[in-house]
Design a protein around this motif. Sequence first.
Motif, PDB file in Angstrom:
ATOM      1  N   PHE A 156     -22.243  28.077  67.296  1.00 42.61           N
ATOM      2  CA  PHE A 156     -23.190  27.006  67.941  1.00 42.61           C
ATOM      3  C   PHE A 156     -23.335  25.754  66.963  1.00 42.61           C
ATOM      4  CE2 PHE A 156     -27.876  26.252  68.055  1.00 42.61           C
ATOM      5  CZ  PHE A 156     -28.083  26.158  69.670  1.00 42.61           C
ATOM      6  N   VAL A 157     -23.500  26.230  65.741  1.00 40.60           N
ATOM      7  CA  VAL A 157     -23.805  24.960  65.026  1.00 40.60           C
ATOM      8  C   VAL A 157     -23.040  23.990  65.145  1.00 40.60           C
ATOM      9  CG1 VAL A 157     -24.004  24.151  62.413  1.00 40.60           C
ATOM     10  CG2 VAL A 157     -24.946  26.434  63.183  1.00 40.60           C
ATOM     11  N   ALA A 158     -21.641  24.094  65.306  1.00 44.68           N
ATOM     12  CA  ALA A 158     -20.460  23.214  65.385  1.00 44.68           C
ATOM     13  C   ALA A 158     -21.058  22.324  66.947  1.00 44.68           C
ATOM     14  CB  ALA A 158     -19.196  23.551  65.294  1.00 44.68           C
ATOM     15  N   ALA A 159     -21.168  23.392  67.862  1.00 45.82           N
ATOM     16  CA  ALA A 159     -21.623  22.646  69.326  1.00 45.82           C
ATOM     17  C   ALA A 159     -22.611  21.742  69.094  1.00 45.82           C
ATOM     18  CB  ALA A 159     -21.715  23.753  69.915  1.00 45.82           C
ATOM     19  N   MET A 160     -23.778  22.020  68.371  1.00 46.22           N
ATOM     20  CA  MET A 160     -24.786  21.260  68.479  1.00 46.22           C
ATOM     21  C   MET A 160     -24.640  19.818  67.512  1.00 46.22           C
ATOM     22  SD  MET A 160     -27.030  22.956  70.319  1.00 46.22           S
ATOM     23  CE  MET A 160     -28.126  21.354  69.996  1.00 46.22           C
ATOM     24  N   ALA A 161     -23.687  19.791  66.646  1.00 49.60           N
ATOM     25  CA  ALA A 161     -23.267  18.828  65.850  1.00 49.60           C
ATOM     26  C   ALA A 161     -22.478  17.918  66.991  1.00 49.60           C
ATOM     27  CB  ALA A 161     -22.421  19.238  64.769  1.00 49.60           C
ATOM     28  N   PHE A 162     -21.803  18.439  67.747  1.00 47.80           N
ATOM     29  CA  PHE A 162     -21.098  17.608  68.855  1.00 47.80           C
ATOM     30  C   PHE A 162     -22.078  17.004  69.712  1.00 47.80           C
ATOM     31  CE2 PHE A 162     -19.261  17.696  72.942  1.00 47.80           C
ATOM     32  CZ  PHE A 162     -18.195  16.815  72.803  1.00 47.80           C
ATOM     33  N   VAL A 163     -23.010  17.711  70.258  1.00 52.33           N
ATOM     34  CA  VAL A 163     -24.126  17.248  70.917  1.00 52.33           C
ATOM     35  C   VAL A 163     -24.858  16.015  70.349  1.00 52.33           C
ATOM     36  CG1 VAL A 163     -26.231  17.761  72.207  1.00 52.33           C
ATOM     37  CG2 VAL A 163     -24.434  19.481  72.241  1.00 52.33           C
ATOM     38  N   ASN A 164     -25.114  16.337  69.034  1.00 54.24           N
ATOM     39  CA  ASN A 164     -25.643  15.188  68.445  1.00 54.24           C
ATOM     40  C   ASN A 164     -24.860  13.933  68.429  1.00 54.24           C
ATOM     41  OD1 ASN A 164     -28.351  16.514  67.986  1.00 54.24           O
ATOM     42  ND2 ASN A 164     -27.379  17.421  66.151  1.00 54.24           N
ATOM     43  N   LYS A 165     -23.578  13.739  68.260  1.00 51.89           N
ATOM     44  CA  LYS A 165     -22.733  12.883  68.229  1.00 51.89           C
ATOM     45  C   LYS A 165     -22.639  12.153  69.440  1.00 51.89           C
ATOM     46  CE  LYS A 165     -19.915  14.547  64.249  1.00 51.89           C
ATOM     47  NZ  LYS A 165     -18.825  15.253  63.873  1.00 51.89           N
ATOM     48  N   ILE A 166     -22.562  13.013  70.690  1.00 46.85           N
ATOM     49  CA  ILE A 166     -22.567  12.523  72.007  1.00 46.85           C
ATOM     50  C   ILE A 166     -23.998  11.617  72.007  1.00 46.85           C
ATOM     51  CG2 ILE A 166     -22.775  13.264  74.388  1.00 46.85           C
ATOM     52  CD1 ILE A 166     -19.727  13.533  73.134  1.00 46.85           C
ATOM     53  N   ALA A 167     -24.998  12.271  71.836  1.00 51.23           N
ATOM     54  CA  ALA A 167     -26.331  11.794  72.038  1.00 51.23           C
ATOM     55  C   ALA A 167     -26.277  10.461  71.486  1.00 51.23           C
ATOM     56  CB  ALA A 167     -27.450  12.783  71.641  1.00 51.23           C
ATOM     57  N   GLU A 168     -25.876  10.145  70.294  1.00 52.38           N
ATOM     58  CA  GLU A 168     -25.793   9.026  69.541  1.00 52.38           C
ATOM     59  C   GLU A 168     -24.943   7.992  70.252  1.00 52.38           C
ATOM     60  OE1 GLU A 168     -24.826   9.160  65.429  1.00 52.38           O
ATOM     61  OE2 GLU A 168     -26.187  10.905  65.112  1.00 52.38           O
ATOM     62  N   MET A 169     -23.899   8.301  70.664  1.00 50.54           N
ATOM     63  CA  MET A 169     -22.995   7.609  71.676  1.00 50.54           C
ATOM     64  C   MET A 169     -23.402   7.185  72.864  1.00 50.54           C
ATOM     65  SD  MET A 169     -18.878   8.278  72.512  1.00 50.54           S
ATOM     66  CE  MET A 169     -19.131   9.734  73.662  1.00 50.54           C
ATOM     67  N   ALA A 170     -24.067   8.035  73.444  1.00 49.82           N
ATOM     68  CA  ALA A 170     -24.981   7.909  74.652  1.00 49.82           C
ATOM     69  C   ALA A 170     -25.800   6.875  74.718  1.00 49.82           C
ATOM     70  CB  ALA A 170     -25.469   9.286  75.382  1.00 49.82           C
ATOM     71  N   GLU A 171     -26.628   6.758  73.520  1.00 46.46           N
ATOM     72  CA  GLU A 171     -27.492   5.701  73.248  1.00 46.46           C
ATOM     73  C   GLU A 171     -27.145   4.334  73.120  1.00 46.46           C
ATOM     74  OE1 GLU A 171     -31.149   5.676  73.304  1.00 46.46           O
ATOM     75  OE2 GLU A 171     -30.615   7.223  74.686  1.00 46.46           O
ATOM     76  N   GLU A 172     -25.912   4.306  72.402  1.00 48.82           N
ATOM     77  CA  GLU A 172     -25.286   3.154  71.904  1.00 48.82           C
ATOM     78  C   GLU A 172     -24.522   2.524  73.318  1.00 48.82           C
ATOM     79  OE1 GLU A 172     -22.230   3.773  69.133  1.00 48.82           O
ATOM     80  OE2 GLU A 172     -23.511   4.617  67.721  1.00 48.82           O
ATOM     81  N   LYS A 173     -23.876   3.444  74.158  1.00 49.75           N
ATOM     82  CA  LYS A 173     -23.360   2.911  75.524  1.00 49.75           C
ATOM     83  C   LYS A 173     -24.264   2.665  76.599  1.00 49.75           C
ATOM     84  CE  LYS A 173     -18.754   4.689  74.277  1.00 49.75           C
ATOM     85  NZ  LYS A 173     -18.132   3.469  74.268  1.00 49.75           N
TER      86      LYS A 173
ATOM     87  N   TYR B 118     -23.928  28.532  73.796  1.00 49.57           N
ATOM     88  CA  TYR B 118     -23.437  28.929  72.559  1.00 49.57           C
ATOM     89  C   TYR B 118     -22.448  27.918  71.998  1.00 49.57           C
ATOM     90  CZ  TYR B 118     -21.965  31.546  68.660  1.00 49.57           C
ATOM     91  OH  TYR B 118     -21.368  32.205  67.443  1.00 49.57           O
ATOM     92  N   ASN B 119     -21.226  28.341  72.087  1.00 47.40           N
ATOM     93  CA  ASN B 119     -20.185  27.360  71.400  1.00 47.40           C
ATOM     94  C   ASN B 119     -19.712  26.591  72.269  1.00 47.40           C
ATOM     95  OD1 ASN B 119     -18.686  29.441  72.588  1.00 47.40           O
ATOM     96  ND2 ASN B 119     -17.005  29.166  71.013  1.00 47.40           N
ATOM     97  N   LYS B 120     -19.785  26.231  73.532  1.00 53.94           N
ATOM     98  CA  LYS B 120     -19.450  25.561  74.671  1.00 53.94           C
ATOM     99  C   LYS B 120     -20.402  24.598  75.191  1.00 53.94           C
ATOM    100  CE  LYS B 120     -16.300  29.256  76.586  1.00 53.94           C
ATOM    101  NZ  LYS B 120     -16.781  30.597  75.950  1.00 53.94           N
ATOM    102  N   VAL B 121     -19.890  23.376  75.313  1.00 53.36           N
ATOM    103  CA  VAL B 121     -20.658  22.143  75.742  1.00 53.36           C
ATOM    104  C   VAL B 121     -20.056  21.524  76.827  1.00 53.36           C
ATOM    105  CG1 VAL B 121     -21.710  20.045  74.881  1.00 53.36           C
ATOM    106  CG2 VAL B 121     -21.563  21.715  73.366  1.00 53.36           C
ATOM    107  N   THR B 122     -20.755  21.518  77.916  1.00 51.51           N
ATOM    108  CA  THR B 122     -20.114  21.024  79.179  1.00 51.51           C
ATOM    109  C   THR B 122     -20.745  19.431  79.559  1.00 51.51           C
ATOM    110  OG1 THR B 122     -19.652  23.046  80.099  1.00 51.51           O
ATOM    111  CG2 THR B 122     -19.787  21.225  81.528  1.00 51.51           C
ATOM    112  N   LEU B 123     -19.918  18.419  79.508  1.00 55.48           N
ATOM    113  CA  LEU B 123     -20.366  17.096  79.669  1.00 55.48           C
ATOM    114  C   LEU B 123     -20.146  16.731  81.304  1.00 55.48           C
ATOM    115  CD1 LEU B 123     -19.245  15.090  76.647  1.00 55.48           C
ATOM    116  CD2 LEU B 123     -21.524  16.133  77.117  1.00 55.48           C
ATOM    117  N   THR B 124     -21.240  16.358  81.936  1.00 58.23           N
ATOM    118  CA  THR B 124     -20.920  15.862  83.327  1.00 58.23           C
ATOM    119  C   THR B 124     -21.282  14.500  83.216  1.00 58.23           C
ATOM    120  OG1 THR B 124     -21.511  18.151  84.037  1.00 58.23           O
ATOM    121  CG2 THR B 124     -21.450  16.391  85.653  1.00 58.23           C
ATOM    122  N   LEU B 125     -20.334  13.549  84.108  1.00 53.14           N
ATOM    123  CA  LEU B 125     -20.722  12.103  84.160  1.00 53.14           C
ATOM    124  C   LEU B 125     -20.535  11.466  85.515  1.00 53.14           C
ATOM    125  CD1 LEU B 125     -18.183  11.284  81.201  1.00 53.14           C
ATOM    126  CD2 LEU B 125     -20.429  10.886  81.029  1.00 53.14           C
ATOM    127  N   SER B 126     -21.450  10.826  85.667  1.00 48.32           N
ATOM    128  CA  SER B 126     -21.560  10.102  86.781  1.00 48.32           C
ATOM    129  C   SER B 126     -22.167   8.890  86.596  1.00 48.32           C
ATOM    130  CB  SER B 126     -22.019  10.806  88.055  1.00 48.32           C
ATOM    131  OG  SER B 126     -22.298  10.193  89.159  1.00 48.32           O
TER     132      SER B 126
END
Length: 92
Positions: free
Chosen positions: A35-52, A62-70
């Motif tokens: 879970f901790v690794a998944a949340m670290a990934f989510v935080n990086k994605i959030a930063e990238m999303a703000e930049e872009k 838990y340890n799975k993160v699903t991204l949906t893009l449209s």
Amino acid sequence: MEKLTEDQVAERLKAHAQWSEMNGAIQRTFQHKDFVAAMAFVNKIAEMAEEKQHHPDILIRYNKVTLTLSTHDAGGITDKDFDFADAADGVR
């Protein structure tokens, strides 16, 4: 940004084997060691999303993160979504 046709989406997905089309969006589930690794990934994605200024839907299980893009402004999938998918694939 123009919405891609179904044929264009299918062609682009050939180069994005871990992504799939679902209900007018592209989606991928990333699995992490815990879970901790998944949340670290989510935080990086959030930063990238703000930049872009392009924000995916994020589902955490838990340890799975699903991204949906449209691209909502275009009413479907655009090059912007595939560009974000490429960047997300590189997040460690």
